[in-house]
Scaffold this active site. Sequence first.
Site, mmCIF file in Angstrom:
data_model
loop_
_atom_site.group_PDB
_atom_site.id
_atom_site.type_symbol
_atom_site.label_atom_id
_atom_site.label_comp_id
_atom_site.label_asym_id
_atom_site.label_seq_id
_atom_site.Cartn_x
_atom_site.Cartn_y
_atom_site.Cartn_z
ATOM 1 N N GLY A 31 0.812 -1.215 0.000
ATOM 2 C CA GLY A 31 0.000 0.000 0.000
ATOM 3 C C GLY A 31 0.843 1.262 0.000
ATOM 4 O O GLY A 31 2.036 1.223 -0.300
ATOM 5 N N HIS A 34 2.146 4.421 -5.177
ATOM 6 C CA HIS A 34 2.693 5.546 -5.949
ATOM 7 C C HIS A 34 2.865 5.101 -7.409
ATOM 8 O O HIS A 34 2.462 3.987 -7.768
ATOM 9 C CB HIS A 34 4.016 6.014 -5.332
ATOM 10 C CG HIS A 34 4.986 4.899 -5.051
ATOM 11 N ND1 HIS A 34 5.538 4.115 -6.046
ATOM 12 C CD2 HIS A 34 5.488 4.413 -3.881
ATOM 13 C CE1 HIS A 34 6.343 3.224 -5.518
ATOM 14 N NE2 HIS A 34 6.333 3.366 -4.206
ATOM 15 N N HIS A 37 4.205 1.539 -8.122
ATOM 16 C CA HIS A 37 3.192 0.483 -8.062
ATOM 17 C C HIS A 37 2.270 0.554 -9.291
ATOM 18 O O HIS A 37 1.889 -0.472 -9.853
ATOM 19 C CB HIS A 37 2.333 0.649 -6.805
ATOM 20 C CG HIS A 37 3.085 0.579 -5.507
ATOM 21 N ND1 HIS A 37 3.232 1.659 -4.691
ATOM 22 C CD2 HIS A 37 3.716 -0.445 -4.897
ATOM 23 C CE1 HIS A 37 3.925 1.309 -3.602
ATOM 24 N NE2 HIS A 37 4.238 0.038 -3.710
ATOM 25 N N GLY A 147 8.831 -5.209 -8.605
ATOM 26 C CA GLY A 147 9.693 -4.131 -9.069
ATOM 27 C C GLY A 147 11.166 -4.464 -8.916
ATOM 28 O O GLY A 147 11.575 -5.089 -7.930
ATOM 29 N N LYS A 149 13.169 -2.286 -8.252
ATOM 30 C CA LYS A 149 13.560 -1.441 -7.113
ATOM 31 C C LYS A 149 14.040 -2.301 -5.934
ATOM 32 O O LYS A 149 15.012 -1.987 -5.269
ATOM 33 C CB LYS A 149 12.363 -0.585 -6.719
ATOM 34 C CG LYS A 149 12.295 -0.103 -5.305
ATOM 35 C CD LYS A 149 13.177 1.105 -5.101
ATOM 36 C CE LYS A 149 12.943 1.814 -3.773
ATOM 37 N NZ LYS A 149 12.904 0.965 -2.615
ATOM 38 N N ASP A 150 13.308 -3.405 -5.699
ATOM 39 C CA ASP A 150 13.694 -4.358 -4.650
ATOM 40 C C ASP A 150 14.323 -5.571 -5.346
ATOM 41 O O ASP A 150 13.731 -6.650 -5.397
ATOM 42 C CB ASP A 150 12.462 -4.746 -3.830
ATOM 43 C CG ASP A 150 11.824 -3.529 -3.186
ATOM 44 O OD1 ASP A 150 12.334 -3.067 -2.160
ATOM 45 O OD2 ASP A 150 10.828 -3.004 -3.742
ATOM 46 N N GLN A 153 14.695 -8.887 -3.502
ATOM 47 C CA GLN A 153 13.382 -9.505 -3.294
ATOM 48 C C GLN A 153 12.919 -10.225 -4.564
ATOM 49 O O GLN A 153 12.404 -11.353 -4.510
ATOM 50 C CB GLN A 153 12.375 -8.426 -2.901
ATOM 51 C CG GLN A 153 10.941 -8.900 -2.860
ATOM 52 C CD GLN A 153 10.022 -7.837 -2.305
ATOM 53 O OE1 GLN A 153 9.911 -7.692 -1.105
ATOM 54 N NE2 GLN A 153 9.368 -7.079 -3.165
ATOM 55 N N VAL A 176 10.661 2.981 -11.211
ATOM 56 C CA VAL A 176 10.156 4.312 -11.559
ATOM 57 C C VAL A 176 10.803 5.323 -10.608
ATOM 58 O O VAL A 176 10.873 5.092 -9.397
ATOM 59 C CB VAL A 176 8.623 4.362 -11.444
ATOM 60 C CG1 VAL A 176 8.096 5.767 -11.729
ATOM 61 C CG2 VAL A 176 7.995 3.356 -12.406
ATOM 62 N N SER A 185 9.332 5.455 -3.460
ATOM 63 C CA SER A 185 9.168 4.498 -2.371
ATOM 64 C C SER A 185 8.144 5.048 -1.402
ATOM 65 O O SER A 185 8.087 6.265 -1.165
ATOM 66 C CB SER A 185 10.504 4.292 -1.644
ATOM 67 O OG SER A 185 10.289 3.702 -0.376
HETATM 68 P P1 AMP Z 1 6.026 -2.335 -1.600
HETATM 69 O O1 AMP Z 1 4.624 -1.826 -1.484
HETATM 70 O O2 AMP Z 1 7.070 -1.309 -1.301
HETATM 71 O O3 AMP Z 1 6.233 -3.640 -0.889
HETATM 72 O O4 AMP Z 1 6.239 -2.643 -3.134
HETATM 73 C C1 AMP Z 1 5.344 -3.447 -3.862
HETATM 74 C C2 AMP Z 1 5.923 -3.745 -5.210
HETATM 75 O O5 AMP Z 1 6.149 -2.519 -5.917
HETATM 76 C C3 AMP Z 1 7.303 -4.438 -5.115
HETATM 77 O O6 AMP Z 1 7.403 -5.417 -6.124
HETATM 78 C C4 AMP Z 1 8.255 -3.300 -5.353
HETATM 79 O O7 AMP Z 1 9.485 -3.717 -5.880
HETATM 80 C C5 AMP Z 1 7.487 -2.457 -6.344
HETATM 81 N N1 AMP Z 1 7.977 -1.081 -6.336
HETATM 82 C C6 AMP Z 1 8.184 -0.289 -5.252
HETATM 83 N N2 AMP Z 1 8.710 0.897 -5.626
HETATM 84 C C7 AMP Z 1 8.861 0.848 -6.972
HETATM 85 C C8 AMP Z 1 9.378 1.756 -7.954
HETATM 86 N N3 AMP Z 1 9.839 2.945 -7.631
HETATM 87 N N4 AMP Z 1 9.376 1.351 -9.243
HETATM 88 C C9 AMP Z 1 8.904 0.135 -9.602
HETATM 89 N N5 AMP Z 1 8.419 -0.765 -8.725
HETATM 90 C C10 AMP Z 1 8.403 -0.420 -7.424
#
Ligand code: AMP
Length: 282
Positions: A31, A34, A37, A147, A149-150, A153, A176, A185
């Site tokens: 959640g 941004h 996501h 993503g 980004k991680d 993961q 992104v 983030s």
């Molecule tokens: P999170 O909500 O931070 O656990 O992220 C959920 C998913 O969105 C994960 O697969 C992240 O790698 C991806 N994600 C988070 N930030 C970005 C970003 N800036 N660009 C692309 N994917 C992202």
Amino acid sequence: MRIVPDSKAMQRLTRRWFRRGETVGFVPTMGALHRGHYSLMERARRENDKVVVSVFVNPLQFGPREDFRRYPRPFRADAALCRKAGADALYHPSPASVYPEGFATLVHAGGVSELLEGRARPGHFDGVATVVLKLFEAVRPDRAYFGEKDWQQLVVVRRMAADLDLAVRVVGCPTVRESDGLALSSRNTYLSARERRQAGLISKGLKDAAALAAHGERDCRRLRAAMLKAIAGIAGARVDYVEVADPATLLPLKRLERQGRILAAVRVGKTRLIDNRALRGG
Ligand code: AMP
């Protein structure tokens, strides 16, 4: 868009789609959504008949001194963004329904999970692997979008999917960024205005290292040094790690032969930020 509160209801819904021969794309998130996501949702929308997004702040992947309680939870705005992206369902279970009393089974992510983030955050990837497996079982997606980004993961989830014969295709999606390069983030909202201005130096450092590599620098110590030099411009930054590693095994590299990944975790004030970038030998 349906808001689905528990795994049984989620399974009922996707079973119905499955029987009609429809494919399901899945975007798991915590959640505070941004544009990062959103880009995953758009990709899922393009490639599947149905799209499920999950919003679940997973207590199991936070350490005792981490930000689980203060992690942002703007659910109404999140639901609106999922709707805008054309999601068919938003899976939003409560912690008690995901981890009911007596819950006692964990997925232990080994290997690559023990490096970098795993070393800095013990138990983190077991928490990630456990919740991702449970989310996959609830949604039964054809494709799941994560993503870059991680990066670690993504590697861990791919490993788990291969090791446990999961019938899901794990799709990695590009990071992104803000206009100054800072990776989007949910945790960026913790930054003060000054910290936010300086945080752009993290991606600048990654970019500097990538430019050096493209110009033929092979010595990974020098590539790391370029990154560390950029981070040094952030007042009070503390480096958890900066590593040049093999993109698949995440083992540290001494020399960059063909491809590498530079990965960093940096504390800016009280906020821990991670980012990474591909390195290609020129
Ligand atoms: P999170 O909500 O931070 O656990 O992220 C959920 C998913 O969105 C994960 O697969 C992240 O790698 C991806 N994600 C988070 N930030 C970005 C970003 N800036 N660009 C692309 N994917 C992202």
